[in-house]
Design an enzyme around this catalytic site. Structure first.
Site, short mmCIF file in Angstrom:
data_model
loop_
_atom_site.label_atom_id
_atom_site.label_comp_id
_atom_site.label_asym_id
_atom_site.label_seq_id
_atom_site.Cartn_x
_atom_site.Cartn_y
_atom_site.Cartn_z
N PHE A 143 0.82 -1.20 0.00
CA PHE A 143 0.00 0.00 0.00
C PHE A 143 0.86 1.26 0.00
CE2 PHE A 143 -2.86 -3.03 2.18
CZ PHE A 143 -4.06 -2.79 1.54
N ASP A 144 0.49 2.21 -0.84
CA ASP A 144 0.97 3.57 -0.63
C ASP A 144 0.26 4.08 0.62
OD1 ASP A 144 2.16 6.16 -1.37
OD2 ASP A 144 0.09 6.74 -1.77
N LEU A 145 0.76 5.16 1.19
CA LEU A 145 0.15 5.66 2.44
C LEU A 145 -0.69 6.91 2.21
CD1 LEU A 145 -0.06 5.26 5.50
CD2 LEU A 145 1.98 6.71 5.74
N ASP B 288 -2.52 5.87 -5.11
CA ASP B 288 -3.33 6.97 -5.63
C ASP B 288 -2.62 7.81 -6.68
OD1 ASP B 288 -2.75 9.89 -3.65
OD2 ASP B 288 -1.52 8.09 -3.68
#
EC number: 3.6.1.1
Length: 226
Positions: free
Chosen positions: A20-22, A175
Site C-alpha cells: 500500500f501507498d500511504l 493513488d
C-alpha cells in the site's frame, strides 16, 4: 467486463501480498500536504501559487519537487515544508472510510502487507499511529530505506523481500502514477484508488489492473469473505 479484464480479476484471487501507498491511499493527508505546499510557496513565491497549482506536486519526494523550483533552496524549502507539516499534522490528517475495517479483515485472513511510501519513515509512522493502522504493518519501506523511489522497483522489491513474497503474488495499491508505474515496473498487479486528488480519470491513464471505488472493494476483488 472484457475477457482480458475478467482474467485479471480472477488472477487477483491468487494474490497473498498487498503493498500500500500511504498518503492519499490509506490516510487522508491531502489537506495537510496541500496546505504545507501552499505555506512553503507563499514563503518563497508570495501570491504565485494556488491550491490547483500545487496538486501536481503530490507524488514524488519533496527533494524532487523543490529542486525543480530552486536547487539552491531545495533543503531550506524542504525544512520549511516539514516544520509546517509536523505542526499541523494531527489537526489536518483524516481517515478514509472503510480503510481500517478492510485492513483488519486482510490481517485476520493472513495477507502479507507492507507500506511503500515516498515520505520519511518517522512521518509515515506518525500518520499510521494517528489513524490506528500501524499495528497492521510490520514492514514500512520509506524514503529513508532506498536509493531510488517509486516508480523505480527498488522500494517495492525491498518490501517483497522483507515479506518473503514475489511480484506475481502481490498487488500494489496507490493513488498516483508513481504507485501504478512502480507496480508495473516490479511486475506486481496494480490497483488505483478513485479518491485520488488528481482525479480517477487521470490515474486510469496508467492502466491499473483494477480501480477501487472504495477500499472495501479490495476484499471483493481478492475473493475475501468478510
Amino acid at each position: 467486463m472484457t475477457a482480458k479484464n475478467e482474467e485479471r480479476v480472477q488472477a487477483l484471487k491468487k494474490v497473498d501480498t498487498i503493498l500500500f501507498d500511504l498518503d492519499g491511499t490509506l490516510i487522508n493527508t491531502i489537506d495537510l500536504i496541500l496546505e504545507s505546499f501552499l505555506h512553503t510557496m507563499e514563503t518563497y513565491y508570495p501570491g504565485k501559487y494556488t491550491r490547483e497549482d500545487v496538486i501536481s506536486f503530490i507524488g514524488p519526494p519533496l527533494s524532487e519537487t523543490f529542486e525543480k523550483l530552486d536547487p539552491m533552496k531545495m533543503e531550506e524549502m524542504t525544512q520549511t515544508y516539514r516544520t509546517f507539516n509536523h505542526a499541523k499534522h494531527d489537526e489536518l490528517v483524516k481517515e478514509y472510510e472503510g480503510v481500517y475495517e478492510t485492513l483488519e479483515v486482510l490481517a485476520e485472513k493472513g495477507y502479507k502487507m507492507a507500506i511503500v511510501t515516498t515520505k520519511r519513515g518517522d512521518t509515515a509512522v506518525k500518520g499510521m499511529k494517528l489513524m490506528g493502522i500501524d499495528k497492521f504493518f510490520d514492514v514500512v519501506v520509506s524514503l529513508d530505506e532506498v536509493t531510488n523511489y517509486k516508480p523505480d522497483p527498488e522500494p517495492l522489491e525491498k518490501a517483497l523481500e522483507a515479506l518473503g513474497s514475489t511480484p506475481e503474488k502481490a498487488l500494489m495499491v496507490g493513488d498516483s502514477k508513481h504507485d501504478i508505474l512502480g507496480g508495473k515496473n516490479t511486475g506486481t498487479y496494480t490497483a488505483g484508488v478513485a479518491w485520488t486528488i488528481q482525479g480517477k480519470e487521470a490515474l486510469a491513464v496508467y492502466e491499473p489492473d483494477i480501480m477501487l471505488e472504495t477500499m472495501e472493494e479490495l476484499l471483493d476483488y481478492l475473493g475475501v469473505n468478510k
